[in-house]
Structure formats: structure tokens, C-alpha cells
Design a protein around this motif. Structure first.
Motif, PDB file in Angstrom:
ATOM      1  N   ILE A 100       5.178  -3.155   2.570  1.00  0.00           N
ATOM      2  CA  ILE A 100       4.312  -2.184   3.034  1.00  0.00           C
ATOM      3  C   ILE A 100       3.934  -2.368   4.468  1.00  0.00           C
ATOM      4  CG2 ILE A 100       3.589  -1.312   0.699  1.00  0.00           C
ATOM      5  CD1 ILE A 100       1.141  -2.635   1.088  1.00  0.00           C
ATOM      6  N   TYR A 101       3.905  -3.757   4.935  1.00  0.00           N
ATOM      7  CA  TYR A 101       3.286  -3.948   6.232  1.00  0.00           C
ATOM      8  C   TYR A 101       4.298  -3.846   7.248  1.00  0.00           C
ATOM      9  CZ  TYR A 101      -0.193  -6.110   3.185  1.00  0.00           C
ATOM     10  OH  TYR A 101      -1.306  -6.188   2.540  1.00  0.00           O
ATOM     11  N   TYR A 146      -0.695  -0.061  -0.506  1.00  0.00           N
ATOM     12  CA  TYR A 146      -1.267  -1.179  -1.267  1.00  0.00           C
ATOM     13  C   TYR A 146      -2.420  -0.722  -2.403  1.00  0.00           C
ATOM     14  CZ  TYR A 146      -3.892  -5.715  -1.517  1.00  0.00           C
ATOM     15  OH  TYR A 146      -4.541  -6.887  -1.829  1.00  0.00           O
ATOM     16  N   ILE A 151      -0.305   2.122   5.026  1.00  0.00           N
ATOM     17  CA  ILE A 151      -0.477   0.923   4.425  1.00  0.00           C
ATOM     18  C   ILE A 151      -1.582   0.795   3.434  1.00  0.00           C
ATOM     19  CG2 ILE A 151      -0.962  -1.561   5.021  1.00  0.00           C
ATOM     20  CD1 ILE A 151       0.297  -1.265   7.881  1.00  0.00           C
ATOM     21  N   PHE A 180       5.656   0.712   6.528  1.00  0.00           N
ATOM     22  CA  PHE A 180       4.716   1.681   6.727  1.00  0.00           C
ATOM     23  C   PHE A 180       4.152   1.262   8.148  1.00  0.00           C
ATOM     24  CE2 PHE A 180       3.793   2.292   2.030  1.00  0.00           C
ATOM     25  CZ  PHE A 180       5.165   3.077   1.842  1.00  0.00           C
TER      26      PHE A 180
END
Length: 483
Positions: A49-50, A63, A59, A53
Motif C-alpha cells: 500500500i505504501y 492500512y 494509504i 497508493f
């Protein structure tokens, strides 16, 4: 190490199903394969996701989808297990997971959706896992003799940590020979196997006591379990210690990666994570054969906790790849002992009809703590450490790449990743201090095993199966017919 001590021998021919231990082994293995397969989805889809996104709010959403539902729903999942039974909970969990994976396969084949949907699919599987973990953790006293509790709990950490630690290595190997959609299809087959095992297994049921109102809400069920746990200060302290260790693990995830990547390429991180996993596997094998430590609290929880802390300090002392791998091996092996000792104490001291809820509350506390540690360490890195582990806004040589203090350099060395090494060392020192404080000041925890009687005095509890009368039913007196 040794197995849990038991009381005097008694006639236990009607205490447990004759195949109870074999049933538990089959259940555990099949659920482990299903859980590990679902956990591997994130690696198979190469989700990050880092990276995937870009805006910070995406992000945060990613999360939250992955991690937040688990601590919120776990207590209610435990209440569901206590009220409706382990078989039903496992079937709902496995069938829901299978349907979710099948939808994900369709999405992957058609190309509809994207990274956000893939993250959502992983989050949905996490929701179903709340039922799975609450059921498999609380079923031990219903199938396994008391003298084998420690052995049954030895592999507990493998249930959730296998692919977190070994996932990078397995993903590299599998993705080199198979497409992601093929891997997810294989995961579906493993979940089908888990469903088959649950359907064909005889799982005992527990009768709720008369005072436990069957018509009250699941929320009140959770409140009842919390009150029961709160009245036993030693148990609540033990849950708090486990939450602290979980928060430490959350902080170690970015800290250890940062430290290793400071002096090694990406392959170094795979080596360290694989070494951590092997340490956990070795400790698990030892406990399966020899059992947990005899003194569950002092040797199992606090003793292994001290070893865990010292291993972190040693790994951060002028770290290199060999030192980090060895420290991770010992730390994760010690953590497996901590988890197994905790599980065994709960099985010995908590009545079976409350176990699902107690484990649900435990899962909430440790997951929230893990999230706090993980997010806190990431925030620390964003605020103070750049990607090359120097202070943000400063060129290399003015931050953590150049440790100006000779005293500090004597401990953590001088070079890339040393800021994260200092974080790891401080975490180890902090955990060691907490262990020392609990061992000397917390009487409720130190004397927990002596002050709280075992809820199952016999070697095996008297439990029924789903095909027999419920727990608590009495045998008819001689010469009288049952109605």
C-alpha cells in the motif's frame, strides 16, 4: 522443558472423544494451511500500500482495511464461538474465505478492479479469520488431554506468523514458476481441504451455565468475559504483557527492515526474515516433543521474554547480516515459547464456556498494540529518518549515517541503518526492564499458577460430543430409567 503437570490418575474413559487428539491435529494442520494460504495472498499479489497508493489518504484507507477490522470484531467472534460452537464458527470462516478468494480469482482473470479491491479482498479474509482464530485457540481443552496442553499450544505462533516471516522467500520462489492467479487457485484448494476436515470431525460442545443468559446480546457476552478476566489480576497482567510484546513486534517490522537495508540489499531482508521463521519452527518442534516450561509464568512468559529482549539488544549491537539473523532466530524462538505458555495458562485457568471470548479479547489487545507499534515506528521514520536513514532534510553524513558520539558508535556502529539499530536496542532494553519489573513487583502474575486453581482438575475434562448429551448432563442412578 516439560509437559504440564496433572493431578492423580482417574478413570477418564468418558472424558474426551477417543480420537480427540487426532482430531485436534487434523483441525490444526488444515486450518494452518488455510490461514497461511490466505496470508500469502498479499505476497502473491505483490501488494504494497505504501507503493501502490500515492495519496496519503489512500494509504490510510488501505492500512485500515487490512488491519483495523480484526481488533474490532475479535471479541464478538469469540462470543459467537462460545454461543454457537466451534464447528459452526470454523465452517463460516472457511466457507466465507473460499467465496472471497473465488471472487478474487474472477477479478484477476477479468482485470476488473485494481489494487484497492485486492486490498479489500485481503481485508475480508482477515474478518473471517477472527472466527477461525477464536475457534481454533479455544478448542484445545475440548479435544486434548490436560497433560498435552503445552504440546498442543506449541505451534500456535506458526498459525499467524509463518507467511509474515517466510512470505518474502516463498513469494519469490512461487512467483518465479507460477502466475498469481494460479497461486490463489491453489489457496482455494487448501481452504476446501480445511472445510472437509471440519465437516468430518467430531468437535465437542460446551453447555453454557444457567447464569449465562442465552438471550443476551453478544456485546453482553463480551462484557461478562471481561469482568471475569478483570477479577483475576494476574491473568489481566499477563494479557497486558503479551500486548506489550505484540507492540514491540509491530515496531520491529519497519525498524528491522530499515536496519538490514542500511547495510544489505533486498536479499538480506529475506535472509533475516527466513532466519526468524526458522527460529520459530525450531522452538515449536521442541515444544511439541517436550512441552512448554514447567513454570509457565516465570520461565515461559517472563524467562522467554527476557531472552527475547536480550536477543534484540545483541542483534542491534553493531549489526551486520549474521548478527541480525542470529538475533532474529533467538528472538522469534523465544516468542514462540511466550505465546505457547500464555495459551496454556489460559486453558488451565479459564472455564471452557468463556475461552472463545477471552481469546477474542486477547486478540483485540495484541492487535491494537501491534498496530500502535507499527504505525509509531513508521511515523518515527517519516519524521526523523529519510530513506537512506539519515535525518530528513540533511544530506548523508549529517544524520544516522555518521554517528558523532563515540560512545553511541561503540554500541551501534557507524554507517547506514544505525538509527534503526538504536531503536531496536532501546526496544530490547525497554522489554527487559518491564520483565524485571513484573518479576519483582507483580505478585499477582508471579503467583498466578499457585493462587488460581485449574478449572479442570482431572487429566482430561468431562466433555460431550455433538452426538452425545451436553456437558453437565448426569448419569441415571442405578436401577432408574432415564426419561
Amino acid at each position: 522443558m516439560t509437559t504440564v503437570k496433572t493431578g492423580p490418575p482417574q478413570d477418564r474413559s468418558d472424558a474426551l472423544p477417543a480420537s480427540g487428539t487426532r482430531t485436534y491435529v487434523r483441525l490444526w494442520l488444515s486450518q494452518w494451511l488455510a490461514c497461511a494460504a490466505v496470508s500469502f495472498t498479499v505476497f502473491a499479489l505483490e501488494l504494497n500500500i505504501y507503493v501502490d497508493f500515492d495519496p496519503i489518504w489512500l494509504i490510510v484507507i488501505g492500512y485500515a482495511i487490512l488491519f483495523v477490522p480484526f481488533p474490532i470484531l475479535s471479541p464478538f467472534a469469540g462470543a459467537f464461538v462460545d454461543r454457537y460452537g466451534h464447528r459452526r464458527a470454523l465452517l463460516i470462516s472457511n466457507i466465507g474465505t473460499l467465496l472471497n478468494l473465488m471472487v478474487l480469482v474472477v477479478v484477476m482473470v477479468t482485470g476488473v478492479g485494481g489494487a484497492l479491491y485486492a486490498v479489500s479482498a485481503a481485508g475480508i479474509s482477515t474478518i473471517f479469520r477472527t472466527l477461525q482464530l477464536a475457534a481454533i485457540e479455544s478448542v484445545v481443552p475440548l479435544l486434548v488431554p490436560k497433560r498435552h496442553y503445552g504440546r498442543a499450544n506449541g505451534p500456535r505462533m506458526l498459525m499467524t506468523a509463518t507467511f509474515v516471516l517466510a512470505g518474502p522467500l516463498f513469494s519469490y520462489l512461487l512467483l518465479s514458476v507460477a502466475a498469481p492467479v494460479t497461486i490463489v487457485l491453489a489457496e482455494c484448494l487448501l481452504v476446501v481441504l480445511a472445510i472437509y476436515v471440519v465437516v468430518t470431525s467430531r468437535i465437542p460442545v460446551v453447555k453454557r451455565p444457567d447464569g449465562d443468559a442465552p438471550h443476551q446480546s453478544l456485546r453482553m457476552d463480551v462484557v461478562d468475559a471481561w469482568r471475569h478476566l478483570r477479577l483475576r489480576r494476574g491473568l489481566l497482567t499477563m494479557v497486558g504483557f503479551l500486548a506489550l510484546v505484540s507492540g514491540t513486534l509491530g515496531a520491529l517490522e519497519p525498524a528491522s527492515s530499515g536496519a538490514v537495508l542500511g547495510f544489505s540489499p533486498d536479499g538480506g531482508a529475506i535472509v533475516v526474515s527466513t532466519s526468524c521463521w526458522l527460529g520459530m519452527v525450531v522452538a515449536t518442534i521442541l515444544m511439541v516433543f517436550w512441552g512448554v516450561p514447567r513454570k509457565l509464568v516465570m520461565s515461559g512468559l517472563l524467562g522467554a521474554g527476557l531472552v527475547f529482549a536480550l536477543a534484540l539488544c545483541a542483534a542491534a549491537f553493531r549489526p551486520d547480516l549474521i548478527l541480525m539473523s542470529a538475533g532474529g532466530f533467538i528472538a522469534m524462538g523465544s516468542l514462540a515459547v511466550i505465546i505457547a505458555s500464555f495459551q496454556t495458562v489460559i486453558h488451565l485457568k479459564i472455564q471452557p464456556h468463556l475461552l472463545g471470548r477471552v481469546f477474542g479479547l486477547k486478540n483485540t489487545s495484541v492487535t491494537l498494540s501491534h498496530i500502535v507499534g507499527d504505525v509509531g515506528a513508521i511515523a518515527l521514520g517519516v519524521a526523523f529518518l529519510s530513506s537512506d536513514f539519515s535525518y530528513v532534510g540533511r544530506p548523508p553524513g549529517e544524520g544516522w549515517d555518521d554517528v558523532s558520539s563515540p560512545i553511541l558508535a561503540a554500541f551501534i556502529g557507524d554507517g547506514p541503518g544505525r538509527g534503526w539499530a538504536l531503536v531496536i536496542m532501546l526496544i530490547g532494553v525497554g522489554v527487559a526492564a518491564v520483565v524485571a519489573l513484573l518479576a519483582t513487583r507483580s505478585r499477582g502474575l508471579r503467583r498466578l499458577e499457585e493462587d488460581l486453581p485449574d478449572v479442570i482438575p482431572d487429566d482430561q475434562p468431562r466433555q460431550s460430543t455433538e452426538d452425545l448429551a451436553p456437558v453437565g448432563a448426569t448419569e441415571p442412578a442405578p436401577g432408574r430409567q432415564s426419561v
